[in-house]
Design a protein around this motif. Structure first.
Motif, short mmCIF file in Angstrom:
data_model
loop_
_atom_site.label_atom_id
_atom_site.label_comp_id
_atom_site.label_asym_id
_atom_site.label_seq_id
_atom_site.Cartn_x
_atom_site.Cartn_y
_atom_site.Cartn_z
N VAL A 1 -9.72 3.93 0.02
CA VAL A 1 -8.06 4.98 -0.63
C VAL A 1 -7.60 3.61 -0.44
O VAL A 1 -6.61 3.22 -1.18
CB VAL A 1 -7.92 6.28 0.35
N GLN A 2 -7.36 2.93 1.19
CA GLN A 2 -6.36 1.63 1.39
C GLN A 2 -6.62 0.74 0.69
O GLN A 2 -5.79 -0.11 -0.03
CB GLN A 2 -6.21 1.69 3.05
N PHE A 3 -7.86 -0.18 0.35
CA PHE A 3 -7.71 -0.99 -0.67
C PHE A 3 -7.95 -0.79 -2.22
O PHE A 3 -7.05 -1.46 -2.41
CB PHE A 3 -9.68 -0.77 -0.19
N LYS A 4 -7.84 0.78 -2.29
CA LYS A 4 -7.59 0.94 -4.23
C LYS A 4 -6.26 0.74 -4.08
O LYS A 4 -5.92 0.12 -5.49
CB LYS A 4 -7.70 2.14 -4.14
N LEU B 1 0.22 7.67 6.29
CA LEU B 1 -1.13 6.27 6.52
C LEU B 1 -0.06 5.30 6.80
O LEU B 1 -1.04 4.92 7.21
CB LEU B 1 -0.35 6.38 4.48
N GLY B 2 1.23 4.72 7.09
CA GLY B 2 2.31 3.68 7.10
C GLY B 2 1.53 3.41 8.66
O GLY B 2 1.53 2.70 9.24
N ALA C 1 -14.99 -1.44 5.90
CA ALA C 1 -15.40 -1.19 4.31
C ALA C 1 -14.72 -2.30 3.90
O ALA C 1 -15.61 -2.73 2.69
CB ALA C 1 -15.26 0.31 4.52
N ARG C 2 -13.34 -2.22 3.99
CA ARG C 2 -13.00 -3.22 2.51
C ARG C 2 -11.74 -4.18 3.29
O ARG C 2 -10.43 -3.53 3.26
CB ARG C 2 -12.21 -2.55 1.84
N ILE D 1 0.61 -0.92 -0.35
CA ILE D 1 -0.12 -0.13 0.21
C ILE D 1 0.77 1.97 -0.26
O ILE D 1 0.59 2.13 -0.59
CB ILE D 1 -1.23 -0.41 1.18
N LEU D 2 2.30 0.97 1.02
CA LEU D 2 3.49 2.72 0.77
C LEU D 2 3.49 2.62 -0.71
O LEU D 2 3.73 3.58 -1.11
CB LEU D 2 3.54 1.86 2.04
#
Lengths: 333, 333
Positions: free
Chosen positions: B317-320, B175-176, B255-256, B158-159
């Motif tokens: 957002v993270q899932f995408k 984010l991390g 969410a995901r 993800i990062l």
């Protein structure tokens, strides 16, 4: 015997269930859950169907999808699927262009696929490619020829790509038979495995022993020798592989060699990549420069420790088919 | 100890050599062969750099490429890379936007990455994300918090995707740190492994024992219990995983969810997919429906038998970012 398992008689079904749940966009169960099929069939395309005993995952069920197999029939561990399973797969995935059966060369598999082809002959156009890539088992040793081992991945991928691009049944049969002459594999085991159904070890190796030329059902290898370093192991496998190609293939130029290092289930990536580097150098030193490689766990014998090397001396067309896009649970690019 | 290996002191280097040869289009050795880097750097992008002891392959070296890591520094087996290696990787892959270091939470790794960051602070903008996903090791048990295990793949993916899309260093750090709160993993071992350098078994389990909450360096687990069926194993891991999320993450909607079943190196696909199916059902029954899954061998402990389950409760957002294209030797879609 410790495995991630509930009960031996649910082992295979629960694993297939997990595969389908994890890859619902690509695959689904066929009628009666007796096989796994591609979710979205491509009408007018030849159906490429394979199968065999369980215990070799991701072969074959993990290779169902766009550009590879349309259906995979799985038997019990190390046991052929039944003719009924194979017929059901043909009935559900033949969209009009016929069925190509891809069968590893073992008596049980060959017999059951043959029987299925007879049973379904009135409804489907059918042809069969028998995969025979094991350099440890020559036609001179066994009446039915070489065993089919990790080279099966190459045959399934290339035939699947050709079918996807519109090849008809006769062309696929010709292509498959040609591939058989161009692919040789050989394996080494460092530790056997245990079959869940009978809790019996397939074979037992001492701390200083290895089994060269081993099969994927715990069959005996070519010889049991003293355990050796990676260079020596790769030399043993590589020399035999090179020697076992038909002379016209070996001498006919090595347009696009493909080199596969395949783990048998209990061997981790750090060892597989080490073998890949050494095998790459070995073949280069023998004038065969790999144009493409694949490293990982593709054709297993449950959790047996060890690996096999596969060399495929592809022509330009076959190489392009290998490189063509594929979208299956366990092989995609 | 039987491994596909020449000599213990060449084990790691020969494996990395094989990886680079097999994936020359994606990766190459950095200066002095002390790290592996992405072949084509993306100027102006934050360099995402990770590393750790060898023995966990394909982590981290197999995840270098487009959309994931720019460099991976590998130490000896189960031993942190040196600060010099990490500094060299920063010097070679920082194209102007700074370096994000992704570090699994072990004392040696944290110390050496910290030291490297100090050494290079005058030349590079640097931030660090410490991965802490192991549900078996709470902050209450260890002063330095949870261990980093298979959830590291999620953090790196993800990062890496966010960096590829242009996130700056501060945004990546935020984010991390958020990801750390959203990812929990836990493992079980059925058999230990042997470290090549000292030929010593990390731990020894009886035929009816398993180690729950095990680490990836042969650290002791949470408890040694009687070997159990897959349903019971997944229940043990799954309940602890669900219990160890911060309450706002657990209650804040799922969410995901991403569900990963990761083999430790000696466990074959047939068992991993069986576990995937059972874990999928387990979490569904607890109201967490996986939106995406990953099944395979990603973070190993040499050839240890067993697996870990990772659950990541990602936001949209993270899932995408997880689903965004990635092209590395051992993770690509």
């Amino acid at each position: 015997m410790k495995k991630i398992m509930n009960a031996p008689d649910a082992f295979v079904a629960e694993s297939l269930e997990g595969l389908v749940r994890a890859h619902e966009g690509l695959v689904t169960f066929g009628a009666g859950r007796t096989f796994i099929r591609r979710r979205d069939l491509a009408p007018g395309k030849v159906a490429v169907i394979s199968g065999g005993g369980a215990g070799h995952e991701p072969l074959h069920s993990g290779f169902v999808g766009r550009g590879m197999l349309d259906a995979a029939c799985t038997g019990h561990v190390f046991t052929s699927p039944t003719p009924d399973q194979i017929v059901a797969a043909m009935d559900e995935t033949d969209t009009g262009a016929g069925c190509l059966l891809v069968v590893k060369n073992y008596d049980g598999d060959v017999m059951n696929f043959e029987m299925a082809a007879e049973m379904a002959a009135s409804r489907h156009a059918i042809d069969t490619v028998i995969v025979e890539d094991d350099a440890a088992t020559g036609p001179s040793l066994r009446s039915r020829g070489r065993r089919g081992i990790a080279g099966t991945v190459v045959v399934e991928k290339i035939l699947g790509a050709a079918a996807e691009q519109g090849s008809n049944l006769a062309a696929l049969k010709t292509l498959g038979d040609d591939l058989n002459r161009r692919i040789r594999s050989m394996g080494v085991a460092l530790r056997g495995t245990t079959v869940p159904e009978n809790a019996r070890e397939t074979f037992s190796l001492g701390p200083d022993e290895m089994e060269i030329g081993v099969g994927i059902h715990g069959e005996p290898g070519l010889e049991r020798t003293r355990f050796a370093g990676a260079n020596e192991i790769i030399r043993l496998l590589g020399e035999r592989i090179l020697a076992e190609f038909p002379s016209d293939v070996a001498e006919g130029g090595t347009a696009r060699p493909l080199l596969i290092v395949n783990g048998f289930g209990g061997t981790p990536p750090i060892e597989l990549y080490l073998a890949q580097g050494i095998a790459h150098r070995f073949f280069e030193n023998h004038g065969v420069v790999p144009a493409r490689t694949l490293t990982g766990t593709f054709v297993t014998s449950l959790d047996m420790a060890g690996l096999s090397i596969t060399l495929a001396l592809l022509d330009e067309v076959q190489f392009k088919l290998w490189c063509a896009p594929v979208a299956t649970p366990c092989l995609s690019w």
